[in-house]
Design an enzyme around this catalytic site. Structure first.
Site, PDB file in Angstrom:
ATOM      1  N   CYS A 124      -7.339  -5.836  -2.861  1.00  0.00           N
ATOM      2  CA  CYS A 124      -7.143  -7.187  -3.357  1.00  0.00           C
ATOM      3  C   CYS A 124      -8.302  -7.503  -4.285  1.00  0.00           C
ATOM      4  O   CYS A 124      -9.335  -6.844  -4.244  1.00  0.00           O
ATOM      5  CB  CYS A 124      -7.187  -8.203  -2.221  1.00  0.00           C
ATOM      6  N   ASN A 154     -10.934  -9.936   0.717  1.00  0.00           N
ATOM      7  CA  ASN A 154     -10.647  -8.574   0.270  1.00  0.00           C
ATOM      8  C   ASN A 154     -11.188  -7.628   1.346  1.00  0.00           C
ATOM      9  O   ASN A 154     -12.358  -7.692   1.692  1.00  0.00           O
ATOM     10  CB  ASN A 154     -11.349  -8.321  -1.076  1.00  0.00           C
ATOM     11  N   GLY A 155     -10.307  -6.771   1.853  1.00  0.00           N
ATOM     12  CA  GLY A 155     -10.726  -5.845   2.898  1.00  0.00           C
ATOM     13  C   GLY A 155      -9.678  -5.812   3.978  1.00  0.00           C
ATOM     14  O   GLY A 155      -8.528  -6.212   3.754  1.00  0.00           O
ATOM     15  N   TYR A 173     -11.949   5.629  -8.293  1.00  0.00           N
ATOM     16  CA  TYR A 173     -10.627   5.198  -8.739  1.00  0.00           C
ATOM     17  C   TYR A 173     -10.394   3.693  -8.761  1.00  0.00           C
ATOM     18  O   TYR A 173      -9.854   3.175  -9.729  1.00  0.00           O
ATOM     19  CB  TYR A 173      -9.564   5.865  -7.851  1.00  0.00           C
ATOM     20  N   GLY A 232      -4.491  -5.628  -7.339  1.00  0.00           N
ATOM     21  CA  GLY A 232      -3.359  -6.151  -6.580  1.00  0.00           C
ATOM     22  C   GLY A 232      -2.357  -6.784  -7.513  1.00  0.00           C
ATOM     23  O   GLY A 232      -2.708  -7.675  -8.279  1.00  0.00           O
TER      24      GLY A 232
END
Ligand code: SF4
Length: 485
Positions: free
Chosen positions: A16, A121-122, A262, A42
């Protein structure tokens, strides 16, 4: 909502992106631009919450790309005020692949001392246990997202202020979290004690910005100040500026090494170094570790490009764009029907035949997940008349799932979980296949002595199977850790 991309099911999915701004006119416009720059993290849905002294809190949640949803005047004029936060989502928890609008963040809670919104986020690795406990004690959940636990834990805290309630809540949470939150007057940023997911601080005129990545600061002309430290909480107000504290028990930092490989955008800065430079260094390291005689180094676009540039520079073998990406292949263009899936990679990538014919080609890619795309690309290169195909992969074999905010297939679907390197080479039917070593990857990200096996400097669990935080929920559901195998 855009359908899942028919060709991207062979990549780990980014998690995210989170973004927040305080102290600027029409914060929502900046949040929308920031989220647009973070769209690679996302693509399913996004949301923005703002606060205006006269109009209070407002929010909008939408499926689809930010550029299609948070650009219309009719949406943006519902989000007034100088303070706002936002979130772009790929569902890593909750209703995977079947997102409901109620799962779209930021989440909002009204407390006795005022409202608060959070964007996470996570992934919370003990979310199931927390959810059970909270429901037994009377909490009523609105979504299937693990992140909603934070709001309910805050509601149960006895602390007087919202930042203090957040501290209380986050002390109960295990796993990976970078959080951007807001009250009526405060912008708050927090990273988990290991700092698994990124979060950076920026300055925009008299205002302040929090963002998953620095590329989103660039788009709004904000200055990059610094990364939020692992375990740090910053509370930012217009009067006092940034106030920093470390509310959690100190832990060794374990930043996600795959962000370097990435997830992050190549124009972002991580650990004081451009992501592009790091990826080029990975390619150089790979060329030293796994040299091969060939005529052309060719990236698998787009994510393999910087590593291929590094590989070519180190090896002295010419670099060429032997595979060309169709830039206009939108996600909403076609439904991912079986027939279209079979056409697969050809719709997205095309081989530059004139460059490939009769050449011994080194294909550089960032990772191999299921191996389905690698196999199709190899067939396309051979169909175009290549004499040999050698794969060089800019990460070690992905043999373990991620439980910290990245969507990975089940372990048995990961090619490297069931096959040795030689078996994978046979399976992909290529002339050679080599992955960078874990030590080589550490050197490329700037750790000169390589990985400290007794106490690794990064999270590399998807390669090593050594999880820095025990994934309690997954173990409960039957996942077997490496030590248990
Ligand atoms: S398991 Fe892999 S993808 Fe997940 S946080 Fe760790 S290094 Fe990153």
């Amino acid at each position: 909502m855009p359908p899942a991309h028919p060709f991207d099911d062979d990549k780990l999915k980014e998690e995210c992106g989170i973004f927040g701004v305080l102290g600027v006119k029409d914060a929502a416009n900046f949040v929308a631009l920031g989220l647009h720059a973070l769209q690679h993290r996302g693509q399913e849905a996004g949301g923005i919450v703002t606060h205006d002294p006269e109009q209070g809190f407002n929010s909008a949640r939408r499926f689809g790309y930010v550029r299609d949803t948070f650009t219309s005047q009719s949406v943006m004029e519902t989000l007034p005020g100088p303070l706002g936060i936002g979130h772009v989502r790929y569902s890593t928890a909750g209703s995977k692949g079947n997102t409901q609008i109620r799962d779209v963040q930021p989440f909002f809670g009204e407390f006795s001392m005022g409202g608060a919104a959070i964007a996470h986020n996570g992934n919370i690795t003990n979310a199931n246990a927390l959810r059970r406990e909270l429901i037994e004690r009377g909490s009523i959940f609105q979504s299937s997202s693990d992140s909603e636990c934070i709001i309910h834990l805050m509601a149960r805290s006895l602390q007087k202020g919202i930042p203090e309630r957040m501290e209380d809540a986050l002390r109960r949470v295990e796993g990976a979290f970078s959080v951007v939150a807001m009250t009526r007057t405060k912008l708050i940023g927090v990273r988990d004690p290991r700092g698994v997911r990124p979060l950076v601080l920026g300055k925009l005129g008299d205002g302040w910005v929090l963002s998953s990545e620095t590329c989103a600061l660039d788009i709004i002309g904000a200055e990059f100040i610094r990364e939020i430290e692992p375990g740090e909480m910053v509370v930012i107000t217009e009067n006092k500026g940034v106030e920093s504290s470390y509310p959690f028990r100190r832990q060794k930092s374990r930043f996600c090494i795959f962000e370097h490989v990435y997830f992050s955008r190549p124009d972002s800065i991580l650990g004081g170094r451009s992501v592009y430079e790091t990826r080029e260094a990975i390619g150089r390291e790979l060329a030293k570790e796994a040299p091969v005689e060939a005529d052309l180094v060719c990236p698998v676009p787009d994510s393999g490009t910087p590593a291929a540039v590094g590989f070519a520079a180190e090896s002295g073998i010419p670099f060429g764009l032997g595979i060309v990406r169709n830039q206009y292949m939108g996600r909403t263009f076609i439904e991912p029907s079986e027939q279209i899936r079979n056409m697969g990679v050809r719709l997205k990538l095309n081989v530059n035949r004139a460059l490939i014919r009769d050449k011994r080609v080194i294909l550089v890619d960032d990772s191999v997940v299921r191996g389905t795309t690698s196999r199709k690309i190899k067939e396309m290169i051979l169909d175009a008349g290549a004499a040999e195909v050698h794969f060089r992969i800019a990460s070690p074999p992905t043999a373990w799932p991620c439980f910290y905010g990245v969507d990975t297939p089940q372990r048995e679907k990961l090619l490297a979980a069931t096959m040795s390197e030689e078996e994978m080479r046979d399976h992909l039917k290529v002339d050679s296949l080599k992955f960078i070593s874990l030590d080589g990857l550490y050197r490329a990200v700037g750790v000169a002595d390589g990985r400290n096996n007794a106490s690794p400097q990064y999270c590399d669990a998807c390669f090593s199977g050594e999880y820095p935080v025990e994934p309690a929920d997954m173990i409960e559901q039957g996942f077997r850790m490496k030590a248990a195998e």
